[in-house]
Scaffold this motif. Sequence first.
Motif, PDB file in Angstrom:
ATOM      1  N   PHE A 142     112.595 -37.462  42.863  1.00 49.64           N
ATOM      2  CA  PHE A 142     112.185 -35.846  42.085  1.00 49.64           C
ATOM      3  C   PHE A 142     111.145 -35.089  42.435  1.00 49.64           C
ATOM      4  O   PHE A 142     111.600 -34.056  42.626  1.00 49.64           O
ATOM      5  CB  PHE A 142     112.398 -35.975  40.701  1.00 49.64           C
ATOM      6  N   HIS A 143     109.965 -35.170  42.131  1.00 50.66           N
ATOM      7  CA  HIS A 143     109.006 -35.243  41.994  1.00 50.66           C
ATOM      8  C   HIS A 143     108.352 -34.068  43.472  1.00 50.66           C
ATOM      9  O   HIS A 143     108.373 -33.106  43.541  1.00 50.66           O
ATOM     10  CB  HIS A 143     107.434 -35.763  42.014  1.00 50.66           C
ATOM     11  N   LYS A 144     108.726 -35.608  44.385  1.00 50.36           N
ATOM     12  CA  LYS A 144     108.763 -34.418  46.284  1.00 50.36           C
ATOM     13  C   LYS A 144     109.806 -33.156  46.298  1.00 50.36           C
ATOM     14  O   LYS A 144     109.305 -32.411  47.013  1.00 50.36           O
ATOM     15  CB  LYS A 144     108.802 -35.872  46.997  1.00 50.36           C
ATOM     16  N   GLU A 145     110.811 -33.745  45.635  1.00 56.10           N
ATOM     17  CA  GLU A 145     112.013 -32.767  46.031  1.00 56.10           C
ATOM     18  C   GLU A 145     111.518 -31.067  45.418  1.00 56.10           C
ATOM     19  O   GLU A 145     111.976 -30.557  45.950  1.00 56.10           O
ATOM     20  CB  GLU A 145     113.266 -32.517  45.372  1.00 56.10           C
ATOM     21  N   LYS A 146     111.371 -31.329  44.514  1.00 54.70           N
ATOM     22  CA  LYS A 146     110.708 -30.182  43.584  1.00 54.70           C
ATOM     23  C   LYS A 146     109.964 -29.292  44.140  1.00 54.70           C
ATOM     24  O   LYS A 146     109.503 -28.216  43.812  1.00 54.70           O
ATOM     25  CB  LYS A 146     110.571 -30.397  41.716  1.00 54.70           C
ATOM     26  N   GLY A 147     108.826 -30.446  44.795  1.00 52.52           N
ATOM     27  CA  GLY A 147     107.494 -29.247  45.401  1.00 52.52           C
ATOM     28  C   GLY A 147     106.147 -28.560  44.318  1.00 52.52           C
ATOM     29  O   GLY A 147     105.930 -27.978  44.198  1.00 52.52           O
ATOM     30  N   ARG A 148     106.149 -29.431  42.817  1.00 58.67           N
ATOM     31  CA  ARG A 148     105.794 -28.390  42.100  1.00 58.67           C
ATOM     32  C   ARG A 148     104.540 -29.628  41.776  1.00 58.67           C
ATOM     33  O   ARG A 148     104.518 -30.520  41.907  1.00 58.67           O
ATOM     34  CB  ARG A 148     106.483 -28.737  40.825  1.00 58.67           C
ATOM     35  N   ILE A 149     103.654 -28.548  41.287  1.00 65.27           N
ATOM     36  CA  ILE A 149     102.428 -29.814  40.969  1.00 65.27           C
ATOM     37  C   ILE A 149     102.431 -30.496  39.900  1.00 65.27           C
ATOM     38  O   ILE A 149     101.857 -31.893  40.227  1.00 65.27           O
ATOM     39  CB  ILE A 149     101.180 -28.251  40.356  1.00 65.27           C
ATOM     40  N   ALA A 150     103.314 -30.699  38.678  1.00 63.84           N
ATOM     41  CA  ALA A 150     103.662 -31.687  37.889  1.00 63.84           C
ATOM     42  C   ALA A 150     104.964 -31.786  37.688  1.00 63.84           C
ATOM     43  O   ALA A 150     105.772 -31.001  37.971  1.00 63.84           O
ATOM     44  CB  ALA A 150     102.684 -31.600  36.788  1.00 63.84           C
ATOM     45  N   THR A 151     105.363 -33.458  37.047  1.00 74.76           N
ATOM     46  CA  THR A 151     106.566 -33.832  37.009  1.00 74.76           C
ATOM     47  C   THR A 151     106.402 -34.542  35.543  1.00 74.76           C
ATOM     48  O   THR A 151     105.634 -35.046  35.456  1.00 74.76           O
ATOM     49  CB  THR A 151     106.974 -34.325  37.836  1.00 74.76           C
ATOM     50  N   PHE A 191     101.943 -35.747  38.916  1.00 74.62           N
ATOM     51  CA  PHE A 191     101.136 -35.351  39.063  1.00 74.62           C
ATOM     52  C   PHE A 191     100.494 -34.549  41.175  1.00 74.62           C
ATOM     53  O   PHE A 191     100.078 -36.011  41.515  1.00 74.62           O
ATOM     54  CB  PHE A 191      99.482 -35.159  38.633  1.00 74.62           C
ATOM     55  N   ASN A 192     100.751 -33.402  41.177  1.00 72.81           N
ATOM     56  CA  ASN A 192      99.540 -33.308  42.222  1.00 72.81           C
ATOM     57  C   ASN A 192      98.226 -33.521  42.285  1.00 72.81           C
ATOM     58  O   ASN A 192      98.036 -32.996  41.367  1.00 72.81           O
ATOM     59  CB  ASN A 192      99.857 -31.928  42.931  1.00 72.81           C
ATOM     60  N   LYS A 193      97.586 -33.532  43.212  1.00 79.24           N
ATOM     61  CA  LYS A 193      95.424 -33.232  42.440  1.00 79.24           C
ATOM     62  C   LYS A 193      95.068 -32.088  42.109  1.00 79.24           C
ATOM     63  O   LYS A 193      93.885 -32.029  41.925  1.00 79.24           O
ATOM     64  CB  LYS A 193      95.147 -33.687  43.545  1.00 79.24           C
ATOM     65  N   LEU A 213     100.840 -24.596  33.284  1.00 78.58           N
ATOM     66  CA  LEU A 213     102.077 -25.480  34.672  1.00 78.58           C
ATOM     67  C   LEU A 213     103.530 -24.830  34.302  1.00 78.58           C
ATOM     68  O   LEU A 213     104.382 -24.222  35.248  1.00 78.58           O
ATOM     69  CB  LEU A 213     101.681 -26.748  34.522  1.00 78.58           C
ATOM     70  N   ALA A 214     103.585 -24.695  33.394  1.00 81.65           N
ATOM     71  CA  ALA A 214     105.060 -24.474  32.828  1.00 81.65           C
ATOM     72  C   ALA A 214     105.723 -22.714  32.953  1.00 81.65           C
ATOM     73  O   ALA A 214     106.429 -21.921  33.564  1.00 81.65           O
ATOM     74  CB  ALA A 214     105.803 -24.955  31.403  1.00 81.65           C
ATOM     75  N   LYS A 215     104.539 -22.058  32.314  1.00 75.18           N
ATOM     76  CA  LYS A 215     104.426 -19.928  32.728  1.00 75.18           C
ATOM     77  C   LYS A 215     104.571 -19.720  34.108  1.00 75.18           C
ATOM     78  O   LYS A 215     104.893 -19.181  34.512  1.00 75.18           O
ATOM     79  CB  LYS A 215     103.188 -19.961  31.941  1.00 75.18           C
ATOM     80  N   GLU A 216     103.202 -20.958  34.773  1.00 78.61           N
ATOM     81  CA  GLU A 216     103.546 -20.668  36.631  1.00 78.61           C
ATOM     82  C   GLU A 216     104.525 -21.451  37.134  1.00 78.61           C
ATOM     83  O   GLU A 216     104.926 -21.522  38.872  1.00 78.61           O
ATOM     84  CB  GLU A 216     102.033 -20.976  37.074  1.00 78.61           C
ATOM     85  N   LYS A 217     105.926 -21.963  36.069  1.00 75.03           N
ATOM     86  CA  LYS A 217     106.806 -22.273  36.777  1.00 75.03           C
ATOM     87  C   LYS A 217     106.953 -23.548  38.404  1.00 75.03           C
ATOM     88  O   LYS A 217     106.935 -24.066  38.709  1.00 75.03           O
ATOM     89  CB  LYS A 217     107.780 -21.395  38.009  1.00 75.03           C
ATOM     90  N   GLU A 218     105.228 -24.499  37.428  1.00 79.52           N
ATOM     91  CA  GLU A 218     104.651 -25.290  37.906  1.00 79.52           C
ATOM     92  C   GLU A 218     105.048 -26.733  37.258  1.00 79.52           C
ATOM     93  O   GLU A 218     103.851 -27.843  38.264  1.00 79.52           O
ATOM     94  CB  GLU A 218     103.124 -25.164  38.613  1.00 79.52           C
TER      95      GLU A 218
END
Length: 254
Positions: A142-151, A191-193, A213-218
């Motif tokens: 799921f994290h890889k699919e969404k491509g965000r910094i954090a899940t 998390f991404n680094k 992170l939420a504010k930046e859609k990450e």
Amino acid sequence: MKVVILCGGKGTRLNEETEFRPKPLVKIGDMPILWHIMKIYSYYGFNDFILCLGYRGEMIKEFFVNFSWMGQDFILELSSSKKTLLPSNSLPNWKITFVDTGQETNTGGRIKKIEKYIGEDTFMATYGDGVSNINIKSLLEFHKEKGRIATLTAIHPPSQFGIIEEKDGIAASFKEKPMLDGLINGGFFVFNKKIFSYLSFDSILEEEPLRELAKEKELSVYVHSGFWMCMDTFKQAQTLNNIWKEGKGLWKVW
């Protein structure tokens, strides 16, 4: 892939137990809750752990240093004090990095302090007091699919009280501690680094970093509808132990 577990808090709301030991060493059955958490990750093939230590961290080190001798048959030659472990397949294939992240450090600061031990672009993290039957591989996908910094993993918390629906003074229904509609942070992060640029040595992960992170859609949210429970109070510790003694082990994926 590294799995970071936050093990440094004082667990003051569980003072009956944490006066004498760190919360991650409070037992469910015969083993600490930390062991249960690590078993969840290990079942899905993740065996490389970083433990962020703080309050009574030396006890966590001691537990694992003596783990082989306490949980396995061995021969002791008293005249020479030579110890020989007998062959066994019962020991988990875990690599554990122990990092003293400070007595008073907050959650974000603890993760910041292990930055130098993270080599890959992606790592996982969770709290040292929560268990779940979460599918770790599905979370990672799921994290890889969404491509965000954090899940983060979100769960529907159960109500502390029964819910009554009434009509004209008569109970129409009664639900004993139903699941609430809202979602809360259940840990089990990926998390991404890049997360480290949002953290400082005194930051609280659940405050400014996650809000930014939420504010930046990450920040993506993996909703887990299965079993999840934290050991935040003595009552919750008793509940988890009762579940285990009854042979249910609702978080036991292994």
